[in-house]
Structures are given as structure tokens and as C-alpha cells.
Design a protein around this motif. Structure first.
Motif, PDB file in Angstrom:
ATOM      1  N   SER A 147      80.505  76.945  -3.363  1.00  0.00           N
ATOM      2  CA  SER A 147      79.799  76.299  -2.253  1.00  0.00           C
ATOM      3  C   SER A 147      78.359  75.968  -2.645  1.00  0.00           C
TER       4      SER A 147
ATOM      5  N   THR B  22      74.940  77.234   4.005  1.00  0.00           N
ATOM      6  CA  THR B  22      75.552  77.502   2.701  1.00  0.00           C
ATOM      7  C   THR B  22      74.612  78.318   1.831  1.00  0.00           C
TER       8      THR B  22
ATOM      9  N   THR C 183      80.908  81.409 -10.340  1.00  0.00           N
ATOM     10  CA  THR C 183      82.201  80.895  -9.882  1.00  0.00           C
ATOM     11  C   THR C 183      83.268  81.150 -10.947  1.00  0.00           C
TER      12      THR C 183
ATOM     13  N   LEU D 202      83.941  81.864  -4.213  1.00  0.00           N
ATOM     14  CA  LEU D 202      83.843  80.903  -3.116  1.00  0.00           C
ATOM     15  C   LEU D 202      82.379  80.592  -2.796  1.00  0.00           C
TER      16      LEU D 202
ATOM     17  N   THR E  81      76.250  72.372  -2.921  1.00  0.00           N
ATOM     18  CA  THR E  81      74.963  72.168  -2.245  1.00  0.00           C
ATOM     19  C   THR E  81      73.888  71.746  -3.235  1.00  0.00           C
TER      20      THR E  81
ATOM     21  N   GLY F  51      75.784  81.966   1.571  1.00  0.00           N
ATOM     22  CA  GLY F  51      76.231  82.050   0.181  1.00  0.00           C
ATOM     23  C   GLY F  51      75.385  83.027  -0.611  1.00  0.00           C
TER      24      GLY F  51
END
Length: 143
Positions: free
Chosen positions: A90, A70, A128, A86, A94, A74
Motif C-alpha cells: 500500500s 495509507t 513487501t 500488505l 502511495t 500503514g
């Protein structure tokens, strides 16, 4: 509203670019430490052992792969500005797990506290909500 617009829609502002690049580099670097042992990290086996023995995250190697994957992928997605919402979401998850399992007992980083992962969580949450902004793959895909 179309799913494409929800996932990729963003402004044409440069305001998110420094945040996206900074968080992307930091997260990709952290993930590379966990997955590959780069930048002084312990690699998947070492990180997995630490996760299992010290954090109670079992099976350790699988949990390390999830966290490292991630963070690495990410971070790369943030650098590209691709699927930014997305990737950001994520990374929020985490960092929340990191705060709860590895840094719950103090606030300041000097005391192994949550200050640093909380900052990364909030920066990821900002991306986000706001999207990638200008100079991103997301922006190009929704034109």
C-alpha cells in the motif's frame, strides 16, 4: 501455498527490524500530518485543498484521506510488524502517486525531487518482498 503464509510468512532475522521501525515511524508521522495536522501538518482540509489545487487530485479531501490513511495506518502496521506485506505494498502505491504527482520534475530532494519518496518506495518494496522478520506480530501468527 496458503494465503496466511503468503501474507504473514517471514524469516526470523532481525535484518528487517530497523527498516520496518524507521519506515513505520516516518510514514505514520507523514500520515498524521495529513489527517490530524500533527507535527506541523495542515490536517485533512488543508492537505485536501493542496491536493486539489496544486496536484490535481480531486476530490482533494478524499484523496488526502486515502494518502494520509495509507501512510498513518500503514506506518502503524509496519511498526507492529502486522500485515507487513500488505502495508508495504500500500505504501509503495502511495509513494508512486507522490512521485508522479508531486515530485516528477527533479531527482534530488533539494529541488523538490523524487529522491525521498523513491527511497521510501524502495524501502516499502523491500518489506513487501521480505516480510516483517523477527520481533513482529506476523512472525508470531505463523508459528
Amino acid at each position: 501455498m496458503k494465503l496466511k503464509t503468503v501474507l504473514l510468512g517471514t524469516t526470523n532475522s532481525l535484518a528487517f527490524l530497523p527498516l520496518r521501525i524507521g519506515v513505520g515511524l516516518v510514514m505514520a508521522g507523514h500520515g498524521a500530518q495529513k489527517l490530524f495536522g500533527w507535527f506541523g501538518g495542515y490536517g485533512l482540509q488543508g492537505t485536501g485543498q493542496f491536493f486539489a489545487e496544486n496536484l490535481g487530485l480531486k476530490p482533494g479531501v478524499l484523496m488526502a484521506a486515502f494518502a494520509g490513511g495509507t501512510e498513518f495506518f500503514g506506518g502503524v502496521l509496519l511498526l507492529l510488524g502486522l500485515l507487513t506485506r500488505l502495508a508495504g505494498l500500500s505504501l509503495v502505491g502511495t509513494m508512486l502517486v507522490a512521485i508522479i504527482t508531486a515530485h516528477p520534475d527533479a531527482f534530488f530532494a533539494s529541488d523538490n525531487g523524487m529522491e525521498y519518496p523513491l527511497t521510501l518506495l524502495l524501502a516499502s518494496l523491500t518489506l513487501t518482498i521480505g516480510g516483517a522478520g523477527a520481533l513482529s506480530v506476523d512472525r508470531q501468527l505463523v508459528k
